[in-house]
Design an enzyme around this catalytic site. Structure first.
Site: not given
Ligand code: ATP
Length: 930
Positions: A304, A351
């Site tokens: 135990v 990110d």
């Molecule tokens: P993180 O990766 O740090 O979140 P992020 O938002 O820049 O940053 P993604 O979402 O992969 O990363 O976007 C990549 C790229 O695409 C951006 O840097 C921008 O140039 C373009 N992007 C982001 N959002 C849009 C959108 N809504 N429409 C068109 N292009 C976009």
């Protein structure tokens, strides 16, 4: 497809939902469900349907039932062994004709322990269920003519649901319209390939589930595209409800530590059985059968004593407390092992957008073919000015107008106003980058509501992190069947697709100088930390097919650049500093431009301004081996795609790093799964990324990761602390019991009942209190410990043995003295109570001293963990009651001690405390010397 413009009369009746929805067309579905394509349901309908169909929840078949939890308490190997001990002890008592008190007591303790364990575990399950509710998904719907977000559980049949990439579908539904919608239905059909869905088909009655491409099902995931869906079935009526599968669960898998604890339990139980065998067989061989019963008594006590009965419960409680503390700091643990391993993180890959920055975008600079201007205004309020030295009335310039049109047309967000009595607040639904563009266009008088009716959307090529751009095709609305495609995205990529530029109202071929100028402007804005998007458009004479993306997104007309400010979160700079002092390397991995990334990274202290940035393009060209060599140096990755994230995690892991990685998009899931701690964003994250994660950041904030890491370290430190505390005591008990017959004292000093009391109460209560010990001051000033290290590493095993021996030496010394004293005194049994009391009280000193590994007890504020003080006081009182209250004395077989005897016990016990403090001083001196 043809959008039905007629609205069906919303009736108050409850619709029939058990239809073959795939055999019906859009209009029929809307009619049966008495809903409206543009308006959705009315408030009255929603209320009625809530009553009729209940909430959209699956009855959880995955959780363990109360009975199962209770049963598991009693099938725990340690308890089984105790029951066996009780039976043997009862048999012995019956043979001697005495009442089987020990057996009854052990049974009572087993039952109480089982019930306590049950209560603790069901509380832990309830806490997990509460956590699950915290991570409950939201759904975008159209109700009463407005687009809003509601909790998925509030969906009712007839709701108009909007789907986009990354969403986990919250109910079964019939597609009303779809743009390149691809859905992964593996949860339902087992098919890993995503299925392309279509709204305008009607299917035969006998189509299989996998072929019903005009329907979507709960629990499946949107991989690409967008859609508008009418909800047909909710809750247990859905397909997934029929197979009663559990999805969206907070997993309750045992942590590595819990697994090791179970293994340890097994080892201890088998070794204690071995011990029983050795003592009994060895004893019988030496002395024959005449002392068999005494031998059995000794060995049962030892058996135990070896087993730390209270330990599993304390481990479970500590982990549960850890998850609760983390949630208070906005980190939601989805997989229990993360609580324990978070403290081991060596690299945090984060990110940029939204995690390191605030994700509250405001457009500051705009550059078109002929103009360069600054924009004023705050937040998403569409009020502000366009300031330029060149021109006073920029808003009305065709070049600017066309760019603003692009901002609104190529946009999935919604700008909404909330009126409070004092003011009107503007907020957005959707991506903040897009929200900022809507606010910008609003400043030029262009709003989405007006545009959507004038220039309806006819098609789109959706955004993805790989493509870094999106395009939307709209009808020009001039009755000529002419269309425009507006494209926005990463400026370099958009510019590459352009062969013309809009100057005033002329489309002219774009020159090499103009290209160079645009790229220089882009770099200029980016190196000031602005997030820059490029815009273009293209006149079209017809709506292209979804597959025609490559061909259509070519020969575009350049419209301009828009630079928006996304300020770093103020608390992150400090969090980065804490990371560094804790031996954790922060790394930024972003889809954004390298100069923007570097500007933010250097402002936050993640990298120095002259460090190299590794871009997705260069990374793509590297072999895995080259990448492995690079990851040690690089702190900023820019323009990367989700697949690069996966390679970066793997390379870091190959270098022996323990990696936490954030992600939000649908394609981040593999990297999140691969990372040692996958972290999803609570606010902006897609359901798919949350599903793949170990932890969710409720506030999307980098500083929260650091806080959770600190909590992880505290949890692990505390677990080690009470393991040291409990197991040290067990070793002491075993040695003391074994020593008694060896040094020729008659009988066993501690009965199984007394040992159980010690292990469960006098060890258990202070151990529980030690589980909530606050962080040691140096917790974030030391490097992380390897997650693969044994629980006994870094001197813990040695400490246990050493303290166990010291414990035993003290107890044995006292035992010898007390034995002789008691014999002389004419009360031969009192020495046993003195040993029992000393062992218990010594543990109290141990509990106080073990609160810190480095600080002396007098240096610690006793009230920083009042529970320890409370547990020590309570346990001491209980122990005294056992000696001085007659019924308890009789039950526990103890003896009354005189004040002198008690004083001697206290004195011996104090030596334990003094010894541990002495060890700390020696350790400090040794450290000082180097
Ligand atoms: P993180 O990766 O740090 O979140 P992020 O938002 O820049 O940053 P993604 O979402 O992969 O990363 O976007 C990549 C790229 O695409 C951006 O840097 C921008 O140039 C373009 N992007 C982001 N959002 C849009 C959108 N809504 N429409 C068109 N292009 C976009």
């Amino acid at each position: 497809m043809n959008v039905p413009k007629t609205s069906f009369v919303a009736s108050g009746s409850i619709p029939e939902i058990s239809k073959d929805w795939h055999t019906l067309n859009v209009e029929e579905s809307l009619a049966i469900l008495t809903s409206d394509f543009n308006q959705g349901l009315t408030a009255k309908q929603i209320e009625q349907r809530k009553q009729a169909f209940g909430t959209n929840e699956l009855k959880e078949s995955g959780g363990r039932s109360a009975l199962v939890i209770l049963w598991e308490q009693f099938t725990n190997i340690m308890l089984v062994m105790l029951i066996a001990v009780a039976i043997v002890s009862a048999v012995l008592d019956f043979r001697q004709g005495t009442f089987p008190k020990d057996a009854v007591a052990i049974f009572a303790i087993v039952i109480v322990n089982g019930i306590l364990g049950y209560l603790q575990e069901s509380r832990a399950e309830k806490a997990l269920a509460a956590l699950k509710r915290l991570s409950a998904p939201q759904v975008r719907v159209i109700r009463q003519g407005k687009t809003t977000e509601i909790p998925a559980k509030d969906l009712v049949p007839g709701d108009i649901m909007l789907l986009e990439a990354g969403v986990q579908i919250a109910a079964d539904g019939r597609l009303l319209e779809a743009q390149n919608l691809q859905v992964r239905e593996s949860t339902l059909t087992g098919e890993a390939e995503a299925v392309l869905k279509q709204a305008d088909v009607i299917l035969p009655h006998d189509s299989s589930l996998g072929d019903r491409i005009n329907l979507v099902f709960q629990g499946t995931e949107v991989v690409l595209g967008r859609a508008k869906v009418i909800v047909t079935k909710t809750g247990m009526d859905t397909e997934i409800g029929h197979i009663a599968a559990m999805i969206q669960s907070v997993e309750t898998e045992p942590t590595p530590l819990q697994q090791r604890m179970t293994q340890l339990g097994n080892v201890l139980v088998s070794s204690s059985l071995g011990l029983v065998a050795i003592v009994v067989i060895g004893g019988v061989l030496r002395t024959g059968w005449q002392f068999f019963e005494q031998l059995l008594e000794v060995s049962l006590s030892m058996a135990v004593a070896v087993v730390p009965e209270g330990l599993p419960a304390v481990v479970t409680v500590t982990l549960a407390i850890g998850t609760q503390k983390m949630v208070r700091r906005h980190a939601l643990i989805r997989k229990l092992p993360a609580v324990e391993t978070l403290g081991s993180v060596t690299t945090i890959c984060s990110d940029k957008t939204g995690t390191l920055t605030q994700n509250k975008m405001v457009v500051q600079k705009v550059e078109t073919g002929s103009y360069h201007f600054n924009v004023t205004g705050e937040g998403y309020n569409p009020v502000g000015e366009f300031l330029s030295k060149q021109h006073q009335q920029l808003q009305t310039e065709p070049e600017v107008q066309q760019l603003m049109l692009a901002c609104v047309a190529c946009n999935d967000a919604l700008l909404q106003q909330k009126k409070t009595p004092k003011q009107t607040e503007w907020h957005i639904l959707g991506d903040p980058t897009e929200g900022a563009l809507l606010a910008l266009a609003g400043k030029a008088g262009i709003f989405k509501e007006n545009l959507d009716s004038k220039m309806p959307r006819m098609g789109e090529f959706p955004f993805s992190s790989e493509r870094k751009r999106m395009s939307v095709i709209v009808d020009n609305g001039d009755g000529t069947s002419s269309y425009s495609m507006f494209t926005k995205g990463s400026p370099e990529l958009i510019l590459e697709c352009c062969d013309r530029i809009l100057l005033k109202d002329q489309l002219v071929p774009i020159t090499a100088e103009q290209r160079q100028h645009i790229l220089t402007e882009n770099d200029g804005m980016a190196s000031n930390g602005l997030r820059v998007l490029g815009f273009a458009y293209k006149p079209l004479s017809s709506v292209p097919d979804a597959e025609d993306q490559e061909n259509t997104e070519r020969e575009l007309v350049w419209l301009g650049l828009i630079g928006m400010l996304d300020a770093p979160r103020p608390e992150v700079k400090e969090a980065v500093k804490r990371c560094r002092s804790a031996g954790i390397r922060p790394v930024m991995i972003t889809g954004d431009h390298q100069l923007t990334a570097m500007a933010i990274a250097s402002e936050l202290g993640i990298a120095s301004p002259y460090e190299q940035v590794l871009t997705g393009q260069r990374l793509q060209a590297m072999s895995d081996l080259e990448l492995e060599e690079a990851v040690d140096q690089v702190s900023v990755y820019a323009r990367v795609s989700p697949e690069h994230k996966l390679r970066i995690v793997k390379a870091l892991q190959k270098r022996g790093k323990f990696v936490a990685m954030t992600g939000d998009g649908v394609n981040d899931a593999p990297a999140l799964k691969q990372a040692d701690i996958g972290i999803a964003m609570g606010i902006t994250g897609t359901d798919v990324s949350k599903e793949a994660s170990d932890m969710i950041l409720l506030d999307d904030n980098f500083a929260t990761i650091v806080a959770a890491t600190e909590e992880g370290r505290v949890v692990y430190d505390n677990i080690r602390r009470f393991i040291k505390y409990i197991l040290g005591s067990n070793i002491g008990e075993v040695l003391t019991i074994a020593a008694a017959p060896l040094i020729g004292l008659g009988g066993v000093p501690l009965s199984p009942l007394q040992i159980l009391w010690m292990n469960l109460v006098t060890d258990g209560l202070p151990a529980l209190a030690l589980a909530v010990e606050p962080a040691e001051p140096n917790v974030m000033k030391r490097p992380p410990y390897s997650p693969r290290e044994s629980i006994f590493a870094r001197g813990l095993g040695l400490y246990m043995v050493r303290i166990g021996i010291i414990f035993a030496i003290l107890a044995i010394a006292l035992m010898v003295w007390a034995y002789n004293h008691a014999q002389a005194d004419g009360n031969p049994e009192r020495w046993k109570t003195m040993v029992f009391t000393t062992l218990c009280l010594a543990q109290m000193g141990h509990a106080l001293a073990i609160r810190s590994d480095t600080q002396l007890t007098i240096q610690i504020n006793p009230f920083s963990n009042p529970y320890v003080l409370g547990a020590v006081t309570l346990t001491t009182i209980l122990q005294l009651l056992l000696i001085y209250v007659e019924p308890l004395r009789n039950f526990f077989n103890t003896h009354w001690l005189s004040p002198t005897e008690l004083g001697i016990c206290v004195g011996f016990s104090l030596l334990m405390f003094v010894w541990i403090e002495f060890e700390k001083i020696v350790l400090r001196l040794l450290k000082k010397r180097g």
